[in-house]
Enzyme design. Structure first.
Site, mmCIF file in Angstrom:
data_model
loop_
_atom_site.group_PDB
_atom_site.id
_atom_site.type_symbol
_atom_site.label_atom_id
_atom_site.label_comp_id
_atom_site.label_asym_id
_atom_site.label_seq_id
_atom_site.Cartn_x
_atom_site.Cartn_y
_atom_site.Cartn_z
ATOM 1 N N LYS A 21 0.815 -1.246 -0.094
ATOM 2 C CA LYS A 21 -0.020 -0.007 0.148
ATOM 3 C C LYS A 21 0.664 1.417 -0.027
ATOM 4 O O LYS A 21 0.612 2.208 -0.768
ATOM 5 C CB LYS A 21 -1.212 -0.127 1.152
ATOM 6 C CG LYS A 21 -1.639 1.224 1.427
ATOM 7 C CD LYS A 21 -2.754 1.094 2.668
ATOM 8 C CE LYS A 21 -2.143 1.286 4.072
ATOM 9 N NZ LYS A 21 -2.112 2.635 4.333
ATOM 10 N N SER A 22 1.940 1.246 1.015
ATOM 11 C CA SER A 22 2.729 2.486 0.948
ATOM 12 C C SER A 22 3.331 2.707 -0.236
ATOM 13 O O SER A 22 3.683 3.638 -0.760
ATOM 14 C CB SER A 22 3.662 2.214 2.204
ATOM 15 O OG SER A 22 3.153 2.330 3.225
ATOM 16 N N ARG A 26 3.058 5.668 -3.296
ATOM 17 C CA ARG A 26 4.218 6.703 -3.637
ATOM 18 C C ARG A 26 4.605 6.564 -5.148
ATOM 19 O O ARG A 26 4.834 7.391 -5.915
ATOM 20 C CB ARG A 26 5.385 6.163 -2.709
ATOM 21 C CG ARG A 26 5.385 6.611 -1.288
ATOM 22 C CD ARG A 26 6.397 5.864 -0.380
ATOM 23 N NE ARG A 26 6.406 6.493 0.845
ATOM 24 C CZ ARG A 26 5.522 6.267 2.026
ATOM 25 N NH1 ARG A 26 4.280 5.744 1.504
ATOM 26 N NH2 ARG A 26 5.548 7.039 3.046
ATOM 27 N N ARG A 121 -8.798 12.528 11.527
ATOM 28 C CA ARG A 121 -7.321 12.411 11.748
ATOM 29 C C ARG A 121 -6.757 13.738 11.669
ATOM 30 O O ARG A 121 -6.989 14.728 11.025
ATOM 31 C CB ARG A 121 -7.014 11.695 10.485
ATOM 32 C CG ARG A 121 -7.850 10.431 10.198
ATOM 33 C CD ARG A 121 -7.588 9.117 10.976
ATOM 34 N NE ARG A 121 -5.994 8.676 10.818
ATOM 35 C CZ ARG A 121 -5.836 7.737 9.694
ATOM 36 N NH1 ARG A 121 -6.614 7.393 9.052
ATOM 37 N NH2 ARG A 121 -4.474 7.227 9.782
ATOM 38 N N SER A 166 6.862 9.612 11.860
ATOM 39 C CA SER A 166 5.804 9.257 10.948
ATOM 40 C C SER A 166 6.048 9.447 9.293
ATOM 41 O O SER A 166 6.607 10.608 9.059
ATOM 42 C CB SER A 166 4.659 10.379 11.292
ATOM 43 O OG SER A 166 3.599 10.389 10.070
ATOM 44 N N ASP A 323 1.244 -0.882 11.786
ATOM 45 C CA ASP A 323 0.030 -1.093 11.310
ATOM 46 C C ASP A 323 -0.269 -2.654 11.753
ATOM 47 O O ASP A 323 -1.553 -2.859 11.341
ATOM 48 C CB ASP A 323 0.084 -1.269 9.779
ATOM 49 C CG ASP A 323 0.079 0.325 9.154
ATOM 50 O OD1 ASP A 323 -0.394 1.269 10.053
ATOM 51 O OD2 ASP A 323 0.433 0.540 8.139
ATOM 52 N N LYS A 350 -5.178 6.392 14.177
ATOM 53 C CA LYS A 350 -5.175 5.298 12.789
ATOM 54 C C LYS A 350 -6.751 5.504 12.550
ATOM 55 O O LYS A 350 -7.588 6.221 12.818
ATOM 56 C CB LYS A 350 -4.707 4.018 13.234
ATOM 57 C CG LYS A 350 -3.031 4.248 13.559
ATOM 58 C CD LYS A 350 -2.451 4.561 12.191
ATOM 59 C CE LYS A 350 -1.011 4.963 12.462
ATOM 60 N NZ LYS A 350 -0.143 5.558 11.605
ATOM 61 N N ARG A 354 -7.029 2.592 17.829
ATOM 62 C CA ARG A 354 -6.848 1.025 17.627
ATOM 63 C C ARG A 354 -6.524 0.383 19.002
ATOM 64 O O ARG A 354 -6.335 -0.956 19.239
ATOM 65 C CB ARG A 354 -5.605 0.516 16.633
ATOM 66 C CG ARG A 354 -6.366 0.592 15.443
ATOM 67 C CD ARG A 354 -5.305 0.241 14.359
ATOM 68 N NE ARG A 354 -5.822 0.449 13.036
ATOM 69 C CZ ARG A 354 -5.146 0.523 11.729
ATOM 70 N NH1 ARG A 354 -3.821 0.404 11.716
ATOM 71 N NH2 ARG A 354 -5.806 0.432 10.725
ATOM 72 N N ARG A 396 -8.051 -2.796 9.013
ATOM 73 C CA ARG A 396 -7.121 -3.737 9.725
ATOM 74 C C ARG A 396 -7.800 -4.474 11.008
ATOM 75 O O ARG A 396 -7.465 -5.742 11.300
ATOM 76 C CB ARG A 396 -5.906 -3.183 10.197
ATOM 77 C CG ARG A 396 -5.114 -2.513 9.105
ATOM 78 C CD ARG A 396 -3.666 -2.418 9.016
ATOM 79 N NE ARG A 396 -2.968 -1.407 8.218
ATOM 80 C CZ ARG A 396 -2.633 -1.847 6.986
ATOM 81 N NH1 ARG A 396 -2.895 -3.194 6.540
ATOM 82 N NH2 ARG A 396 -2.050 -0.755 6.186
#
Ligand code: S3P
Length: 443
Positions: A21-22, A26, A121, A166, A323, A350, A354, A396
């Site tokens: 995903k990351s 990108r 967020r 982060s 994550d 998140k 969580r 998740r």
């Protein structure tokens, strides 16, 4: 959607996962910032990456998909156009934070907004440092919607000290720093994922990472030079997502008599904290490194059912598995003993809180899960009960709770399970292909 998971089946087989995903976020974005034709294979096509692709169109960038093969005709930093409508980032904080940095770099005006969940967020963590660099950006009470207007060039290169490690914030600032008037330095308290540095570095950006030397305070420095030439296009096959692999890894460990292999998984050391934690828990988890892809380490992970031991996770390891805590919590519930997670307050910001939601839902399955301010304690009894749980709009958490049901005697029913489509639409079919019994129905 409600999914009913019946535990007890052995899981067996070999699987491959969609692109990380990351890395997908990108690759899509950086290809649009480059000058020329980029080709990316194994892109993640899911709820979280759709808004990034749609944003490219809004900024005047052409792209096309053939299956999971993406072609992008990047226009360079000077070629983006103002969107003629608000950009909807959906539920994806990565999309919003990375796009804010890209808009600062390309000097376009526009508004970034998203779902009700995304509006909760924290965005002040990018807004303040971008303003310090001279970017005209405003938030709404520290959150989305964010509005950016064209600002004076060049931006101010400077030193930023981040309160939390982060990668989203770091990436946002790296993008702005590409058009700075001097070197920008980003200082973080921990080793956040370094995909941006690797990928932009391979495209010609001058980025250096300086790790703590052990003597000074344990801080990580990223130094970014202003771009002296356009970013080169990207040609990359994306490795499978280690954060998605995490669900299958824990499934194979807790389901009885199981043996699974996951091929082509990204093994970037800034992402493998869960593998280390499970190793400490005495999981049977042989890992074989294969050829790196586009500067990202990759490999094959074998998984066999294991009697897990309790452990402690704190400090820098938290960032390297940020994550993975929902599914780690499930693994901890299957141990005998007390597992402690600390230094993980970031989990509260998140897709859901969580810490609170994981503990609350695990308790519904008879698990002794105790919330602390910056983590949780789980007192494992070696088994958990069936029951009805809720995903709280968190992909998740939904997948973790389904995994929890693979070792129970009575079914685990997960409400709101459709949210798995945010990051892994293949989750249920893949688990079924390994032998899991999952029945889903509209609720
Ligand atoms: C991400 C970084 C992490 C992670 C998120 C994706 C990224 O967030 O939780 O799922 O792609 O940079 P933070 O960097 O804010 O911790």
């Amino acid at each position: 959607m409600r999914c009913i998971v019946k535990g007890g089946n052995p899981l067996r087989g070999i699987i491959r996962l969609p692109g990380d995903k990351s890395l997908s976020h990108r690759a899509i974005l950086f290809a649009a910032l480059a000058e020329g034709h980029s080709e990316i294979d194994n892109v993640l096509l899911a709820g979280v990456t759709q808004p990034m692709l749609a944003a490219l169109t809004a900024f005047g960038i052409d792209w096309s998909l053939n299956g999971d093969h993406l072609t992008v005709n990047g226009k360079g930093l000077a070629g983006w156009q103002d969107p003629n409508q608000e950009i909807d980032c959906g539920n994806s904080a990565t999309t919003m934070r990375l796009l804010a940095g890209a808009m600062a770099a390309t000097n376009v005006s526009g508004v970034l907004d998203g779902s009700a969940g995304l509006r909760r967020r924290p965005m002040d963590r990018i807004v303040q440092p971008l303003q310090d660099m001279g970017v005209e950006i405003r938030a709404t009470n520290g959150c989305a919607p964010l509005s950016l207007i064209r600002s004076k060039r060049p931006l101010r290169g400077m030193q930023h000290q981040l309160g939390v490690a982060s990668a989203q914030v770091k990436t946002c600032l790296i993008l702005a720093a590409l058009v700075g008037d001097r070197t920008t330095t980003i200082i973080e308290p921990g080793p956040s994922r370094d995909h941006t540095e690797r990928m932009l570095g391979s495209m010609g950006a001058g980025i250096e990472t300086i790790k703590p030397d052990g003597k000074a305070t344990p801080l990580y420095r990223t130094q970014v030079e202003p771009l002296s030439k356009p970013l080169e296009p990207l040609k990359m096959h994306l490795p499978g997502d280690i954060s998605s692999a995490a669900f299958f890894i824990v499934s194979g460990l807790i389901a009885p008599d199981s043996e699974i292999e996951i091929e082509n998984v990204g093994l970037n050391p800034t992402r493998t904290g869960l593998l280390d934690a499970l190793g400490e828990m005495q999981a049977h988890l042989p890992i074989e490194e294969t050829k790196a892809q586009g500067g990202e380490p990759c490999g094959r992970i074998g998984i066999r059912s294991s009697a897990l031991k309790a452990t402690t996770v704190m400090g820098e390891q938290v960032v390297r598995m940020i994550d993975e805590f929902p599914v780690f919590g499930v693994a901890a519930a299957y141990t005998v003993g007390e597992t402690l997670v600390a230094d993980a307050k970031e989990l509260r910001y998140k897709e859901s809180d969580r810490i609170a939601m994981l503990c609350q839902e695990l308790r519904k399955l008879g698990v002794e899960a105790i919330e602390t301010e910056d983590g949780f304690r789980i007192i494992g009894k070696g088994k958990i009960d069936g029951g009805v749980v809720e995903a709280h709009g968190d992909h998740r958490l939904a997948m973790s709770l389904m995994v929890a049901g693979l070792g129970t005697r009575t079914p685990v029913v997960v409400e709101g399970a459709e949210v798995v489509n945010e990051s892994l639409p293949q989750f249920i079919p893949l688990l079924r292909s390994l032998g899991a019994e999952i029945h889903c129905e509209d609720s």
